[in-house]
Design a protein around this motif. Sequence first.
Motif, PDB file in Angstrom:
ATOM      1  N   PRO A 174       0.831  -1.204   0.000  1.00  0.00           N
ATOM      2  CA  PRO A 174       0.000   0.000   0.000  1.00  0.00           C
ATOM      3  C   PRO A 174       0.866   1.255   0.000  1.00  0.00           C
ATOM      4  CG  PRO A 174       0.073  -0.967   2.188  1.00  0.00           C
ATOM      5  CD  PRO A 174       0.797  -1.912   1.287  1.00  0.00           C
ATOM      6  N   GLN A 175       0.401   2.280  -0.701  1.00  0.00           N
ATOM      7  CA  GLN A 175       1.094   3.570  -0.702  1.00  0.00           C
ATOM      8  C   GLN A 175       0.291   4.658   0.016  1.00  0.00           C
ATOM      9  OE1 GLN A 175       3.559   4.576  -4.200  1.00  0.00           O
ATOM     10  NE2 GLN A 175       2.411   3.012  -5.296  1.00  0.00           N
ATOM     11  N   TYR A 176      -0.928   4.328   0.456  1.00  0.00           N
ATOM     12  CA  TYR A 176      -1.756   5.231   1.254  1.00  0.00           C
ATOM     13  C   TYR A 176      -2.081   6.534   0.527  1.00  0.00           C
ATOM     14  CZ  TYR A 176      -0.133   1.865   4.695  1.00  0.00           C
ATOM     15  OH  TYR A 176       0.172   0.700   5.352  1.00  0.00           O
ATOM     16  N   GLU A 177      -2.134   6.452  -0.820  1.00  0.00           N
ATOM     17  CA  GLU A 177      -2.376   7.657  -1.607  1.00  0.00           C
ATOM     18  C   GLU A 177      -3.788   8.196  -1.432  1.00  0.00           C
ATOM     19  OE1 GLU A 177      -2.944   4.121  -4.484  1.00  0.00           O
ATOM     20  OE2 GLU A 177      -1.811   4.633  -2.682  1.00  0.00           O
ATOM     21  N   GLU A 178      -4.687   7.361  -0.893  1.00  0.00           N
ATOM     22  CA  GLU A 178      -6.068   7.800  -0.740  1.00  0.00           C
ATOM     23  C   GLU A 178      -6.294   8.575   0.564  1.00  0.00           C
ATOM     24  OE1 GLU A 178      -5.776   4.134   1.716  1.00  0.00           O
ATOM     25  OE2 GLU A 178      -4.918   4.850  -0.160  1.00  0.00           O
ATOM     26  N   LEU A 179      -5.289   8.629   1.427  1.00  0.00           N
ATOM     27  CA  LEU A 179      -5.459   9.251   2.739  1.00  0.00           C
ATOM     28  C   LEU A 179      -5.037  10.725   2.723  1.00  0.00           C
ATOM     29  CD1 LEU A 179      -4.059   6.438   5.076  1.00  0.00           C
ATOM     30  CD2 LEU A 179      -6.437   6.916   4.494  1.00  0.00           C
ATOM     31  N   PRO A 180      -5.699  11.566   3.508  1.00  0.00           N
ATOM     32  CA  PRO A 180      -5.258  12.968   3.634  1.00  0.00           C
ATOM     33  C   PRO A 180      -4.003  13.060   4.488  1.00  0.00           C
ATOM     34  CG  PRO A 180      -7.074  12.541   5.125  1.00  0.00           C
ATOM     35  CD  PRO A 180      -6.914  11.289   4.301  1.00  0.00           C
ATOM     36  N   VAL A 181      -3.313  14.168   4.361  1.00  0.00           N
ATOM     37  CA  VAL A 181      -2.083  14.379   5.131  1.00  0.00           C
ATOM     38  C   VAL A 181      -2.332  14.254   6.626  1.00  0.00           C
ATOM     39  CG1 VAL A 181      -0.358  16.128   5.724  1.00  0.00           C
ATOM     40  CG2 VAL A 181      -0.997  15.776   3.342  1.00  0.00           C
ATOM     41  N   PRO A 193       0.658  -2.687  18.746  1.00  0.00           N
ATOM     42  CA  PRO A 193      -0.724  -3.124  18.992  1.00  0.00           C
ATOM     43  C   PRO A 193      -1.324  -3.822  17.783  1.00  0.00           C
ATOM     44  CG  PRO A 193      -0.615  -0.748  18.706  1.00  0.00           C
ATOM     45  CD  PRO A 193       0.798  -1.229  18.739  1.00  0.00           C
ATOM     46  N   ALA A 194      -2.472  -4.432  17.988  1.00  0.00           N
ATOM     47  CA  ALA A 194      -3.046  -5.323  16.984  1.00  0.00           C
ATOM     48  C   ALA A 194      -3.646  -4.602  15.790  1.00  0.00           C
ATOM     49  CB  ALA A 194      -4.110  -6.201  17.631  1.00  0.00           C
ATOM     50  N   ASN A 195      -3.841  -3.310  15.850  1.00  0.00           N
ATOM     51  CA  ASN A 195      -4.421  -2.579  14.726  1.00  0.00           C
ATOM     52  C   ASN A 195      -3.656  -1.277  14.516  1.00  0.00           C
ATOM     53  OD1 ASN A 195      -6.966  -4.136  13.862  1.00  0.00           O
ATOM     54  ND2 ASN A 195      -7.150  -4.047  16.091  1.00  0.00           N
ATOM     55  N   ILE A 196      -2.695  -1.321  13.612  1.00  0.00           N
ATOM     56  CA  ILE A 196      -1.856  -0.155  13.379  1.00  0.00           C
ATOM     57  C   ILE A 196      -1.208  -0.276  12.006  1.00  0.00           C
ATOM     58  CG2 ILE A 196       0.283  -1.101  14.354  1.00  0.00           C
ATOM     59  CD1 ILE A 196       0.713   1.613  15.720  1.00  0.00           C
ATOM     60  N   ARG A 197      -0.950   0.851  11.372  1.00  0.00           N
ATOM     61  CA  ARG A 197      -0.224   0.890  10.109  1.00  0.00           C
ATOM     62  C   ARG A 197       0.963   1.830  10.274  1.00  0.00           C
ATOM     63  NH1 ARG A 197      -4.999   2.319   5.936  1.00  0.00           N
ATOM     64  NH2 ARG A 197      -5.544   3.699   7.666  1.00  0.00           N
ATOM     65  N   MET A 198       2.068   1.484   9.653  1.00  0.00           N
ATOM     66  CA  MET A 198       3.249   2.344   9.750  1.00  0.00           C
ATOM     67  C   MET A 198       4.037   2.271   8.459  1.00  0.00           C
ATOM     68  SD  MET A 198       5.529   0.009  12.378  1.00  0.00           S
ATOM     69  CE  MET A 198       4.062  -0.560  13.266  1.00  0.00           C
ATOM     70  N   THR A 199       4.686   3.383   8.135  1.00  0.00           N
ATOM     71  CA  THR A 199       5.515   3.443   6.934  1.00  0.00           C
ATOM     72  C   THR A 199       6.715   4.329   7.199  1.00  0.00           C
ATOM     73  OG1 THR A 199       5.459   3.798   4.531  1.00  0.00           O
ATOM     74  CG2 THR A 199       4.329   5.428   5.882  1.00  0.00           C
ATOM     75  N   GLY A 200       7.761   4.142   6.403  1.00  0.00           N
ATOM     76  CA  GLY A 200       8.990   4.881   6.623  1.00  0.00           C
ATOM     77  C   GLY A 200       9.377   5.730   5.434  1.00  0.00           C
ATOM     78  N   GLU A 201      10.135   6.781   5.710  1.00  0.00           N
ATOM     79  CA  GLU A 201      10.692   7.649   4.679  1.00  0.00           C
ATOM     80  C   GLU A 201      12.100   7.164   4.339  1.00  0.00           C
ATOM     81  OE1 GLU A 201      11.283  12.434   3.999  1.00  0.00           O
ATOM     82  OE2 GLU A 201      11.881  11.585   5.933  1.00  0.00           O
TER      83      GLU A 201
END
Length: 757
Positions: A379-386, A438-446
């Motif tokens: 996923p690239q999360y392009e659909e999410l707002p800043v 935790p069991a429900n989380i998303r994370m991404t790195g630069e």
Amino acid sequence: MKKQGKVPFGTNSTYVVYRNVKDYGAKGDGVTDDTNAINAAIADGNRCGSGCDSSTTTPAVVYIPSGTYMISTPIIMYYFTSVIGDPLDMPIIQGLPGFFGIGLLDSDVYYPGGASWYANQNNFYRQVRNLILDLTLLPANSLNAGLHWQVAQATQLQNIVINMQPVSADNQQRGIFMDNGSGGFMCDLIFNGGNVGFYLGNQQFTSRNLTFNGCNTGVYMNWDWLWAFKSNTFNGCKIGIDLSNMDNSSGAGGVQTVGSGTLQDSTFINTPIAVLTSFSNNSMATTGGSFVFDNVDFTGATTAVASPNGTTILAGGQKIQSWAQGTVYSAFIAAQQVGNLTCYEPTAASARIQRMVDPPPKPSGLLTPSGTIFERSKPQYEELPVTSFMSVKDAGAIGDGVSDDTAAIQTLFNTVSTNQVVFFDHGAYLIRDTIQVPANIRMTGEEFPMIMVDGSSPTFSDINNPKPAWRVGNPGDVGHVEMTDMVFETRGPAPGAIIIEWNLAGDQPGNAAMWEVHWRIGGTAGTLLQSNICTKTPNLQTFPNAQCFGAFMLMHITSDASVYMENNWGWVSDHELDLPDHNQINIYNGRGILIESQKPTWLWGTAMEHSMLYNYQVANARNVFMSSIQTETAYMQSNPNALVPYAPRSDYYDPTFSECFQQTCYKTFGLRIYNSAYILIFGAGLYSFFNNYDSACLLTSNCQEHMVSLEKSEAIYIYNLNTIAATDMVEVDKVALVPNIPNANWFCHTVSIFEFP
């Protein structure tokens, strides 16, 4: 988003990680020549270019907004660069009519005379995403490519369209030109027109969801050791995949340079010849051109498999469950009468085939509703707002590789909501205690921020009391965790650290997942495990230096867990990336990945290298799918051997090497499967290049004795197993069943199918 990523171990305090090409003068107006502006954006900051072997202290994200960018010479991608376009309105990079160069984008520049900027096997840490590459203004007979992609591990291509001139008699254009390397992963690519969509040459690779429209040849395999193709579509091509290349330089009738491959869940539409092969009963080398088809739709092909002289080997117009060419080993337990006793021991029958074979039993949990193996792109999360992105630096983390960021990260994890994404700005985040994810989380790195496990912490220093550093869920948890674009490493020796412990099971397939998450133990700035301390010592009897211990284990997937992994590289550094000597080094890491999952687990394009006891171990597990796994045995072994300094532990089901008598037996298992069932492996490249840094054993193919061990297991299916310099490719219950000598390929030793029902 606020741009606050910083290089933690560089010398330039003003160094910029994130660059927008328009800030460097690029117009993207479809008229202006933007070559110099884009190259300036990439090169800014005295980065690792010509004359630089490697560096982790000059990373860059180069962002290309929507527009059409005209170029006259290649865009040169320096080491440790991610070129990322706008995924919602992909930018076009188009060659001007007078374009001159190897490709629109070039990952490894050639000097005059043939040498290149970077050693192809060490060209790490690169991404290209969300671009349209356009060659349609260039003459069809120009030998240009959309992308020159000569890369190794931790590299990715995703969401790219390459437009070429329509097929004609003089068309020479290529979508991707890959001449060398040691990769790697790519997915979601579209090739339109051209002579060859994908001209490939690399040791091992996974290519998923590639579409070829109207190419003369979709895939031309120049050479490889191992390739895994999945969910590829060939539409309106003259030839789908050409495997027929021969090296005639010896004058002895030619040697096949295509080692092996698998093609899964793929379709040929309006393509007269789906696959062209030179494999035959007297192929040179013996197992050259080994290939397996699994669930392939040839109804749109006149001929499914043909020889170069036009002979039909397999007719088109049909769907194939399973077909193979190469050597097949079927293992079983045989009863033998010894006096009054009946003894049972493993044995195997082998055959050289080019025909239909029985398909493997595929656990339903690994499959989609249509019966294909499950897959999911990063996923690239392009659909999410800043506003959905929560920066760890805004939450108080420092990221300098020295400050303790444990509390700041844990506090953020405990408070973030399920519709938010934790964003790790580039940096090095030191943790001194277990982080509970935790069991429900998303994370991404630069650009691959580093999670650094502090080996000086009592939590991670005790080799006899290992603790998880990054603990995903608790046993029994079900939920949704996503991790993308991160690197895990240690600061100093951490012999008591299990770097990642994964307990979570996804609430849906692919919801417990990690893409482009890598391990890098030693060999880089800030790790304190570098060549000035941990240089190799092949000329001395070596007792492991405690300052050069790595971790207890890279990853543990526990019995309650399920996980989807894609393009993950567990590298225990064999050489220095940052200090000027770039010398080979001794880092003693206990174990690679331990998979105990009883639930569906997928590994796409993963690699584990240079741990001491094993690189991959599957123990007490079921329903595991792996595609194109790759390993290397620790270079310093047998000085010391695999049992030093991490003694085998029964609570982790470690191998004891009790069958061993000679030193070359006490070496890293590339793959060990213990007390497990329904394990499917489509592609394995398991390599041993040295004995105590001496590569002379390659000449006699005996750098180590055993590479794959199956113990107390059943329903094991391995397709296109490739080993290098292992005398015995496979042992079952400590009985060697598959010798390397009769399975010689042009560089590896290859078995198309090994099954132990």
